[in-house]
Design an enzyme around this catalytic site. Structure first.
Site, short mmCIF file in Angstrom:
data_model
loop_
_atom_site.label_atom_id
_atom_site.label_comp_id
_atom_site.label_asym_id
_atom_site.label_seq_id
_atom_site.Cartn_x
_atom_site.Cartn_y
_atom_site.Cartn_z
N LYS A 13 0.46 -1.66 -0.10
CA LYS A 13 -0.14 0.72 0.32
C LYS A 13 0.69 1.08 0.03
CE LYS A 13 -1.69 -0.98 4.17
NZ LYS A 13 -1.28 -1.96 4.54
N ARG A 88 -9.49 0.83 9.21
CA ARG A 88 -8.97 -0.41 10.08
C ARG A 88 -10.06 -1.16 10.68
NH1 ARG A 88 -2.92 0.30 9.30
NH2 ARG A 88 -2.33 -1.72 9.57
N ARG A 127 12.73 -8.76 3.41
CA ARG A 127 12.39 -7.33 3.38
C ARG A 127 13.59 -7.29 4.52
NH1 ARG A 127 7.43 -3.73 3.37
NH2 ARG A 127 7.00 -3.82 5.88
N ARG A 139 11.54 -2.06 11.91
CA ARG A 139 10.74 -1.64 12.25
C ARG A 139 10.65 -2.12 13.37
NH1 ARG A 139 5.13 0.06 8.31
NH2 ARG A 139 4.93 -1.28 10.60
N ARG A 150 -0.23 -8.86 12.96
CA ARG A 150 -0.82 -8.09 12.43
C ARG A 150 -2.04 -8.16 11.39
NH1 ARG A 150 4.25 -5.13 10.53
NH2 ARG A 150 2.34 -3.57 9.42
#
Ligand code: AMP
Length: 261
Positions: A13, A88, A127, A139, A150
């Site tokens: 996104k 969300r 990543r 992060r 998540r």
């Protein structure tokens, strides 16, 4: 242009939002970025959000809705925005509807990036490994364990948002597993066709409004000029006619009398 990008964490996104920003001169409103900035700045919102975010759970609705409400009123958001990571939950989507309605704004489209969760997990692991190799800070919520949480939050709390927008006929879906450029091209096609149909809808509705206001004007005019007991035009015509008839009668009588004399 006002768009929402929906999709689980790691679906791309953010990347696609940045491309939309570059192409359309709109702003990217990412609640995740804004919350991370608040955490870094140590604001009260940041302090409230930090532990929740580190666990991969969702920050309370009122917190993110307040952030978005303030952000969409900024001058740079006037040209349009792409929402990334918001809404969300269904209550967030409902709150957004209210915010937009109060400001006379409408969404052009909601674009869902459809992805395979297994592949997604592997993408994120890759990543993270790449970032670590480059010596970049990763992060806190970008590790596979938190990511699973998540993804679970997405399934239970965000997936119903997809249905919410489908019911409003605003939802468009894109294969998020395609290459970044292919996803961009698909989003471009969808957002421009949504804008065209949105413009069509707006034109139709303004034509409808025009019609009804003309009708209203006409009705008002009739009301204003119509005296009690019926419209003036009819009565005045009737009065004229009756005056004429009596005048004709008088003339006829006068002629008859003249003939008799
Ligand atoms: P993101 O960068 O969009 O993946 O967001 C990172 C984290 O910020 C999420 O895991 C949540 O803890 C929090 N967050 C971001 N956006 C929202 C939102 N709209 N509602 C609730 N929590 C959010």
């Amino acid at each position: 242009m006002r768009l929402i990008l929906l999709g689980p964490p790691g679906a791309g996104k953010g990347t696609q939002a940045q491309r939309l920003v570059a192409k359309h001169g709109i702003v990217q409103l990412s609640t995740g970025d804004m919350l991370r900035a608040a955490v870094a700045a140590g604001t009260p919102v940041g302090l409230r959000a930090k532990t929740v975010m580190d666990r991969g759970e969702l920050v309370p609705d009122d917190v993110v809705v307040a952030i978005i409400a303030e952000r969409i009123d900024q001058p740079d958001a006037k040209r349009g925005f792409v929402l990334d990571g918001f809404p969300r939950t269904v209550p967030q989507a409902e709150a957004l509807d209210r915010l937009l309605m109060e400001r006379g704004l409408k969404l052009d489209a909601v674009i869902e990036l459809k992805v395979d969760e297994g592949i997604l997990l592997r993408r994120i692991e890759k990543r993270v490994a790449e970032m670590t190799a480059r010596g970049e800070t990763v992060r806190a919520d970008d590790n596979p364990e938190v990511l699973k949480g998540r993804l679970a939050a997405y399934r239970t709390q965000t997936a119903p948002v997809v249905d919410y927008y489908a019911a409003k006929s605003l939802l468009r879906s894109v294969d998020g597993m395609a290459s970044i450029d292919e996803v961009t091209a698909a989003i471009d096609r969808l957002s421009s066709s949504a804008r065209v149909s949105g413009a069509g809808r707006a034109a139709k509705s303004s034509r409808r409004k025009g019609k009804s206001s003309k009708k209203a004007k006409r009705t008002n005019r009739t009301k204003r000029t119509a005296p009690k007991g019926g419209p003036r035009r009819k009565r005045s015509a009737g009065v004229k006619r009756s005056k004429n008839i009596s005048a004709q009668r008088k003339n006829r009588t006068r002629r008859r009398l003249t003939r008799v004399r």
